[in-house]
Scaffold this active site. Sequence first.
Site, PDB file in Angstrom:
ATOM      1  CG  ASN A  84      15.069 158.877 -46.221  1.00  0.00           C
ATOM      2  OD1 ASN A  84      15.919 160.090 -46.443  1.00  0.00           O
ATOM      3  ND2 ASN A  84      14.402 158.567 -47.293  1.00  0.00           N
ATOM      4  CB  SER A 109       5.725 153.722 -36.142  1.00  0.00           C
ATOM      5  OG  SER A 109       4.596 153.544 -36.591  1.00  0.00           O
ATOM      6  CE1 TYR A 146       7.561 154.851 -40.756  1.00  0.00           C
ATOM      7  CE2 TYR A 146       5.582 153.692 -40.159  1.00  0.00           C
ATOM      8  CZ  TYR A 146       6.568 154.798 -40.162  1.00  0.00           C
ATOM      9  OH  TYR A 146       6.304 155.731 -38.876  1.00  0.00           O
ATOM     10  CE  LYS A 150       9.753 155.328 -38.050  1.00  0.00           C
ATOM     11  NZ  LYS A 150      10.733 156.501 -37.697  1.00  0.00           N
TER      12      LYS A 150
HETATM   13  N1  LIG Z   1       2.627 161.461 -37.586  1.00  0.00           N
HETATM   14  C1  LIG Z   1       2.506 160.218 -36.965  1.00  0.00           C
HETATM   15  O1  LIG Z   1       1.387 159.880 -36.461  1.00  0.00           O
HETATM   16  C2  LIG Z   1       3.583 159.401 -36.716  1.00  0.00           C
HETATM   17  C3  LIG Z   1       4.857 159.727 -36.829  1.00  0.00           C
HETATM   18  N2  LIG Z   1       5.769 158.635 -36.520  1.00  0.00           N
HETATM   19  C4  LIG Z   1       7.133 158.846 -37.010  1.00  0.00           C
HETATM   20  O2  LIG Z   1       7.568 160.329 -36.337  1.00  0.00           O
HETATM   21  C5  LIG Z   1       8.433 161.033 -37.194  1.00  0.00           C
HETATM   22  C6  LIG Z   1       7.900 162.342 -37.631  1.00  0.00           C
HETATM   23  O3  LIG Z   1       6.703 162.082 -38.624  1.00  0.00           O
HETATM   24  P1  LIG Z   1       5.851 163.049 -39.095  1.00  0.00           P
HETATM   25  O4  LIG Z   1       6.195 164.204 -38.423  1.00  0.00           O
HETATM   26  O5  LIG Z   1       4.778 162.494 -39.215  1.00  0.00           O
HETATM   27  O6  LIG Z   1       6.435 163.296 -40.775  1.00  0.00           O
HETATM   28  P2  LIG Z   1       6.812 164.283 -41.550  1.00  0.00           P
HETATM   29  O7  LIG Z   1       6.801 163.823 -42.868  1.00  0.00           O
HETATM   30  O8  LIG Z   1       5.906 165.278 -41.302  1.00  0.00           O
HETATM   31  O9  LIG Z   1       7.987 164.702 -41.015  1.00  0.00           O
HETATM   32  C7  LIG Z   1       9.317 164.039 -41.134  1.00  0.00           C
HETATM   33  C8  LIG Z   1      10.501 165.334 -41.368  1.00  0.00           C
HETATM   34  O10 LIG Z   1      11.611 164.542 -41.487  1.00  0.00           O
HETATM   35  C9  LIG Z   1      12.150 165.139 -42.672  1.00  0.00           C
HETATM   36  N3  LIG Z   1      13.253 164.195 -43.145  1.00  0.00           N
HETATM   37  C10 LIG Z   1      12.639 163.126 -43.887  1.00  0.00           C
HETATM   38  N4  LIG Z   1      13.728 162.360 -44.243  1.00  0.00           N
HETATM   39  C11 LIG Z   1      14.827 163.065 -43.790  1.00  0.00           C
HETATM   40  C12 LIG Z   1      16.271 162.978 -43.963  1.00  0.00           C
HETATM   41  N5  LIG Z   1      16.827 161.823 -44.828  1.00  0.00           N
HETATM   42  N6  LIG Z   1      17.126 163.876 -43.588  1.00  0.00           N
HETATM   43  C13 LIG Z   1      16.520 165.246 -42.909  1.00  0.00           C
HETATM   44  N7  LIG Z   1      15.259 165.332 -42.689  1.00  0.00           N
HETATM   45  C14 LIG Z   1      14.353 164.380 -43.251  1.00  0.00           C
HETATM   46  C15 LIG Z   1      11.355 165.620 -43.746  1.00  0.00           C
HETATM   47  O11 LIG Z   1      11.588 166.557 -44.472  1.00  0.00           O
HETATM   48  C16 LIG Z   1      10.002 166.175 -42.750  1.00  0.00           C
HETATM   49  O12 LIG Z   1      10.277 167.418 -42.485  1.00  0.00           O
HETATM   50  C17 LIG Z   1       8.800 159.973 -38.235  1.00  0.00           C
HETATM   51  O13 LIG Z   1       9.967 159.140 -38.042  1.00  0.00           O
HETATM   52  C18 LIG Z   1       7.726 159.082 -38.526  1.00  0.00           C
HETATM   53  O14 LIG Z   1       7.837 157.582 -38.722  1.00  0.00           O
HETATM   54  C19 LIG Z   1       5.557 157.403 -36.087  1.00  0.00           C
HETATM   55  C20 LIG Z   1       4.197 157.149 -35.810  1.00  0.00           C
HETATM   56  C21 LIG Z   1       3.158 158.030 -35.799  1.00  0.00           C
HETATM   57  O1  LIG Z   2       3.680 155.631 -38.232  1.00  0.00           O
HETATM   58  C1  LIG Z   2       2.758 156.085 -38.711  1.00  0.00           C
HETATM   59  O2  LIG Z   2       1.567 155.851 -38.167  1.00  0.00           O
HETATM   60  C2  LIG Z   2       0.387 156.546 -38.083  1.00  0.00           C
HETATM   61  C3  LIG Z   2      -0.854 155.806 -38.125  1.00  0.00           C
HETATM   62  O3  LIG Z   2      -0.915 154.966 -38.999  1.00  0.00           O
HETATM   63  P1  LIG Z   2      -2.143 154.590 -39.907  1.00  0.00           P
HETATM   64  O4  LIG Z   2      -1.709 153.412 -40.703  1.00  0.00           O
HETATM   65  O5  LIG Z   2      -3.296 154.290 -39.009  1.00  0.00           O
HETATM   66  O6  LIG Z   2      -2.342 155.982 -40.608  1.00  0.00           O
HETATM   67  C4  LIG Z   2       0.485 157.364 -39.505  1.00  0.00           C
HETATM   68  O7  LIG Z   2      -0.708 158.187 -39.771  1.00  0.00           O
HETATM   69  C5  LIG Z   2       1.869 158.215 -39.799  1.00  0.00           C
HETATM   70  O8  LIG Z   2       1.668 158.705 -41.050  1.00  0.00           O
HETATM   71  C6  LIG Z   2       3.007 156.958 -39.736  1.00  0.00           C
HETATM   72  O9  LIG Z   2       4.128 157.575 -39.891  1.00  0.00           O
END
Ligand SMILES: NC(=O)C1=CN([C@@H]2O[C@H](COP(=O)(O)OP(=O)(O)OC[C@H]3O[C@@H](n4cnc5c(N)ncnc54)[C@H](O)[C@@H]3O)[C@@H](O)[C@H]2O)C=CC1
Ligand SMILES: O=C1O[C@H](COP(=O)(O)O)[C@@H](O)[C@H](O)[C@H]1O
Length: 252
Positions: A84, A109, A146, A150
Amino acid sequence: MAQSVLLTGAAGRVGQAILGGLADDHEWRLMDRDPPTDDQPGEFVIGDITDEETVREAMEGIDVVVHLAGDPRPEAPWDSVLTNNIDGTQTVFEAAADAGVEKVAFASSNHAVGAYETDERTPEMYRSDDDYLLDGSELARPGNLYGVSKAAGESLGRYYHDEYGLSVVCVRIGNLTKGHPPIDYERGQAMWLSYRDCAHLFDRCIQADYGYEIVYGISDNDRKYYSIDRAREVLGYEPRDNSAEHADDDSV
Ligand SMILES: NC(=O)C1=CN([C@@H]2O[C@H](COP(=O)(O)OP(=O)(O)OC[C@H]3O[C@@H](n4cnc5c(N)ncnc54)[C@H](O)[C@@H]3O)[C@@H](O)[C@H]2O)C=CC1
Ligand SMILES: O=C1O[C@H](COP(=O)(O)O)[C@@H](O)[C@H](O)[C@H]1O
């Protein structure tokens, strides 16, 4: 200026934070392997980012890609992040370059640099009186697979910038939490990214001019060990939130 934007991973938390602030500001093509649960702006492509044909079709007529889709779990196993996060990201960059897209903003990330948080530095580095600061010029130093995925995405961005001229910004997102900083979690408070700052930051990624950049995506928290200077200078990021302003909230 309104741009034609492909948003991968649109159904997830970061995607919804972005659309919550910017739904009317750009022409959106949303993509996710999961269908939307409620009304969304623009058109919605249901598909997997590892499916080359679907990604190529989704890229047609697009100015800017905001690439969020991937496995966001810090504990995600190798087979999932390989498919992914690494293979999927390469498919997105390749299709973007082929389609003549101008810019790609990649959701990197904090976990790409998680191993800087050594036993000697923590928990002091999470506090506002500590001056330890990462600024995006340091080498990646992942603390889990993970984070490795990234760092690989950042490297793919560098390659597609150097070889194909794509403008690429890698946003090392901190901890996106809605409404308030994470409760009882010093690390999360230091790297809090509010929903409105998230939307604004990605708007700047869509609109600003840059070559290849790595920036940190956090709010203007008093506690911080990630500099947001580069995001301010290159993107014009002007965050409005600060986890310290929630210090009187219960347990924050
Ligand atoms: N939420 C956070 O605090 C952080 C998020 N990120 C990055 O931001 C991005 C989004 O994260 P979130 O929204 O929190 O995660 P999330 O899990 O809520 O959203 C990710 C979305 O990507 C879709 N997805 C996953 N694999 C897929 C694929 N192979 N093809 C099509 N769709 C796919 C999922 O269905 C989901 O809707 C990720 O890349 C994550 O690593 C990075 C650091 C912190
Ligand atoms: O990359 C990500 O980082 C956030 C923050 O990390 P954490 O280990 O302090 O929770 C995480 O919540 C998120 O799911 C992840 O995609």
